[in-house]
Design an enzyme around this catalytic site. Structure first.
Site, short mmCIF file in Angstrom:
data_model
loop_
_atom_site.label_atom_id
_atom_site.label_comp_id
_atom_site.label_asym_id
_atom_site.label_seq_id
_atom_site.Cartn_x
_atom_site.Cartn_y
_atom_site.Cartn_z
N VAL A 1 0.86 -1.18 0.00
CA VAL A 1 0.00 0.00 0.00
C VAL A 1 0.90 1.22 0.00
O VAL A 1 1.92 1.26 0.68
CB VAL A 1 -0.94 0.01 1.23
CG1 VAL A 1 -1.79 1.27 1.24
CG2 VAL A 1 -1.84 -1.22 1.24
N CYS A 2 0.52 2.22 -0.78
CA CYS A 2 1.22 3.50 -0.81
C CYS A 2 2.70 3.29 -1.21
O CYS A 2 2.99 2.55 -2.14
CB CYS A 2 1.07 4.19 0.54
SG CYS A 2 1.42 5.95 0.55
N THR A 3 3.62 3.88 -0.48
CA THR A 3 5.03 3.77 -0.83
C THR A 3 5.64 2.42 -0.45
O THR A 3 6.83 2.19 -0.69
CB THR A 3 5.85 4.89 -0.16
OG1 THR A 3 5.60 4.88 1.25
CG2 THR A 3 5.46 6.26 -0.72
N GLY B 1 -2.47 2.20 -4.42
CA GLY B 1 -1.99 3.57 -4.42
C GLY B 1 -1.85 4.12 -3.01
O GLY B 1 -1.43 3.41 -2.09
#
Length: 237
Positions: A103-105, A153
């Site tokens: 998730v995310c970075t 994202g």
């Protein structure tokens, strides 16, 4: 940990964004016969980005193979991108895990471990371009599925990614039941992605991210990770 259970290992680390993993965990924990473990180097409390503390259930040195690996993000994920112990653990888990997810970075961590080379991948919009440094193809979908790599994202998209997993493993009906049970029916303020944000708001957010990255030296660590691929060696005895 029962061998008959579906084992999910969530890597946490100092500075992690808590919603990156607590959002998906809220969904994934509702699958039958599922065990979720928070995994880190030690069993000491881990402090998230905004000060909440979480207690790991397991260490990366333990001889456990997880069915699903989840790597959340946060500004300080750059530090574990240059941590061979963590990267080698991810490489080892990749040999048997059904899904490698982020998730995310968190996708940058998978990428630093060499696990997204040639894959389409999602990431927070503010960092997605750095995926190219590791041979990954950044893609703007909220949830990106490429083989057994599922990369979401920014932050809130972790809930969506987890619902994809539930539907794949347990069917649409259970996914819909979970959506209803957690009352997941977003009606947010518009502008949650660069494509719909007002220009002045986007510029302020982009500048804030750049300032935080510069002050924390995060981009330098990402570049260091990209320039020094981790060797594939065995962490476990």
């Amino acid at each position: 940990m029962s061998e008959s259970m579906y084992k999910i290992g969530i890597l946490i680390f100092p500075g992690v964004t808590q919603l990156d993993f607590t959002g998906p965990a809220e969904v994934l924990a509702r699958m039958p016969d599922t065990e979720i473990s928070l995994v880190w180097k030690t069993l000491d409390p881990v402090t998230s980005q905004f000060g909440l503390k979480y207690y790991p259930d397991a260490k990366i040195t333990e001889n456990v193979n997880y069915d699903l690996i989840l790597v959340p993000g946060g500004f300080d994920c750059a530090r574990i991108m240059i941590d061979p112990e963590v990267l080698i653990w991810l490489q080892e888990q990749s040999r048997s895990a059904e899904y490698l997810t982020s998730v995310c970075t968190g996708s940058l961590v998978l990428a630093a471990a060499g696990l997204l080379n040639g894959y389409n991948a999602g990431c927070h919009w503010g960092w997605a371009e750095h995926l190219k440094k590791f041979g990954a193809n950044p893609t703007r979908e909220r949830v990106v599925i490429d083989g057994n790599r599922i990369t979401a994202g920014g932050v809130t998209s972790g809930i969506d990614f987890a619902l994809h997993i539930v539907e794949r493993k347990c069917g649409r009906e259970l996914a819909e039941q979970i959506v209803l049970s957690i009352e997941y029916d977003p009606a947010p303020i518009s502008g949650g992605v660069p494509e719909t944000a007002r220009t002045e708001v986007f510029d302020m957010a982009k500048n804030r991210i750049a300032t935080l990255n510069k002050s924390g030296g995060h981009i330098n660590m990402i570049d260091e990770a990209a320039s020094k691929p981790v060797s594939y060696t065995h962490l476990r005895a």
